[in-house]
Design a protein around this motif. Structure first.
Motif, short mmCIF file in Angstrom:
data_model
loop_
_atom_site.label_atom_id
_atom_site.label_comp_id
_atom_site.label_asym_id
_atom_site.label_seq_id
_atom_site.Cartn_x
_atom_site.Cartn_y
_atom_site.Cartn_z
N ALA A 113 0.84 -1.21 0.00
CA ALA A 113 0.00 0.00 0.00
C ALA A 113 0.87 1.25 0.00
O ALA A 113 0.57 2.23 -0.71
CB ALA A 113 -0.93 -0.01 1.20
N ALA A 114 1.95 1.25 0.78
CA ALA A 114 2.85 2.42 0.83
C ALA A 114 3.54 2.63 -0.50
O ALA A 114 3.64 3.77 -0.99
CB ALA A 114 3.88 2.24 1.94
N VAL A 115 4.00 1.56 -1.11
CA VAL A 115 4.71 1.68 -2.40
C VAL A 115 3.75 2.11 -3.50
O VAL A 115 4.09 2.97 -4.33
CB VAL A 115 5.42 0.34 -2.75
N GLN A 116 2.55 1.55 -3.51
CA GLN A 116 1.56 1.97 -4.51
C GLN A 116 1.22 3.45 -4.32
O GLN A 116 1.10 4.19 -5.31
CB GLN A 116 0.28 1.14 -4.39
N PHE A 117 1.08 3.87 -3.07
CA PHE A 117 0.77 5.27 -2.81
C PHE A 117 1.93 6.17 -3.27
O PHE A 117 1.70 7.20 -3.92
CB PHE A 117 0.47 5.49 -1.33
N ALA A 118 3.15 5.78 -2.95
CA ALA A 118 4.32 6.58 -3.36
C ALA A 118 4.36 6.70 -4.89
O ALA A 118 4.62 7.78 -5.42
CB ALA A 118 5.60 5.93 -2.85
N ARG A 119 4.09 5.61 -5.55
CA ARG A 119 4.08 5.65 -7.03
C ARG A 119 2.99 6.59 -7.54
O ARG A 119 3.21 7.34 -8.49
CB ARG A 119 3.93 4.24 -7.59
N LYS A 120 1.83 6.54 -6.91
CA LYS A 120 0.74 7.46 -7.30
C LYS A 120 1.16 8.92 -7.08
O LYS A 120 0.87 9.78 -7.91
CB LYS A 120 -0.53 7.18 -6.49
N VAL A 121 1.84 9.19 -5.95
CA VAL A 121 2.28 10.56 -5.66
C VAL A 121 3.19 11.05 -6.77
O VAL A 121 3.01 12.17 -7.28
CB VAL A 121 2.98 10.64 -4.28
N ILE A 122 4.17 10.26 -7.18
CA ILE A 122 5.12 10.73 -8.20
C ILE A 122 4.46 10.78 -9.58
O ILE A 122 4.69 11.72 -10.33
CB ILE A 122 6.43 9.89 -8.20
N GLU A 123 3.63 9.80 -9.88
CA GLU A 123 2.99 9.80 -11.20
C GLU A 123 1.99 10.94 -11.38
O GLU A 123 1.86 11.47 -12.47
CB GLU A 123 2.27 8.46 -11.44
N THR A 124 1.31 11.29 -10.30
CA THR A 124 0.28 12.34 -10.39
C THR A 124 0.79 13.69 -9.91
O THR A 124 0.01 14.64 -9.84
CB THR A 124 -0.96 11.97 -9.56
N ARG A 125 2.06 13.74 -9.56
CA ARG A 125 2.68 14.96 -9.01
C ARG A 125 1.91 15.45 -7.78
O ARG A 125 1.71 16.64 -7.57
CB ARG A 125 2.80 16.04 -10.06
N GLY A 126 1.47 14.47 -6.97
CA GLY A 126 0.80 14.77 -5.72
C GLY A 126 -0.71 14.88 -5.80
O GLY A 126 -1.36 15.01 -4.77
N HIS A 127 -1.25 14.80 -7.00
CA HIS A 127 -2.71 14.91 -7.15
C HIS A 127 -3.36 13.54 -6.99
O HIS A 127 -4.00 13.02 -7.91
CB HIS A 127 -3.06 15.53 -8.50
#
Length: 181
Positions: A113-127
């Motif tokens: 869950a943490a890694v998926q979230f981190a990937r979402k943060v970088i891919e969406t630029r925090g959105h």
């Protein structure tokens, strides 16, 4: 070919020398990235302070997995070699777990869950979406932990961008290109 010259220890600015020496003493050599980064005492010492503080965030397996996921998204081959090495030798992640992390996942559900979230943060630029926040909270991460994940993403992105700009010679064994994993 590197785009900046790594400084020899005797040419490092005085303000960077204690930090660079501490890293070299801790890991046994001076990595090319750090020797180049040390040219700017302000940037180098700020990054080192952030790294030191964030080394207390979460656990080493989660931190290294996040580093691998972020470096993969940012296409930083230098950091992928470093994080693959540290993930194997320090975090004791298996080869399969290292590949999973590069793909934005983990075998452990909480770390996943943490890694998926981190990937979402970088891919969406925090959105990130409300669902993204809900997913990371549902496995037990607090808002403080989520802030730490975001801070790790930012810190790893800083070194990713620095290394992508200056394209340092690699200090650690090469890793397979993303397309082959």
């Amino acid at each position: 070919m590197p785009r900046t010259t790594a400084l020899r220890p005797e040419h490092v600015p005085a303000e960077s020398k204690p930090t660079l020496d501490a890293f070299a003493n801790n890991i046994g050599f001076t990595p090319n990235m750090m020797a180049a980064f040390a040219q700017s005492p302000i940037a180098f010492n700020s990054w080192a302070a952030l790294l030191g503080s964030l080394s207390k965030a979460l656990d080493v397996r989660t931190r290294d997995s996040i580093g691998l996921a972020v470096s993969e998204v940012n296409g930083c081959n230098y950091c992928l070699t470093v994080h693959s090495f540290t993930a194997e030798h320090m975090a004791k992640l298996s080869a399969d777990d290292i590949i999973l992390a590069r793909k934005g996942h983990a075998s452990d559900p909480k770390r996943d869950a943490a890694v998926q979230f981190a990937r979402k943060v970088i891919e969406t630029r925090g959105h990130v979406s409300d669902a993204d926040l809900k997913a990371v909270r549902e496995v037990g991460y607090t808002d403080a932990n989520i802030i730490e994940i975001v801070a790790l993403v930012a810190m790893y992105s800083l070194t990713n961008f620095f290394n992508n700009v200056f394209d340092h010679d690699k200090d650690f064994p090469a890793v397979a290109p993303a397309g082959s994993i």
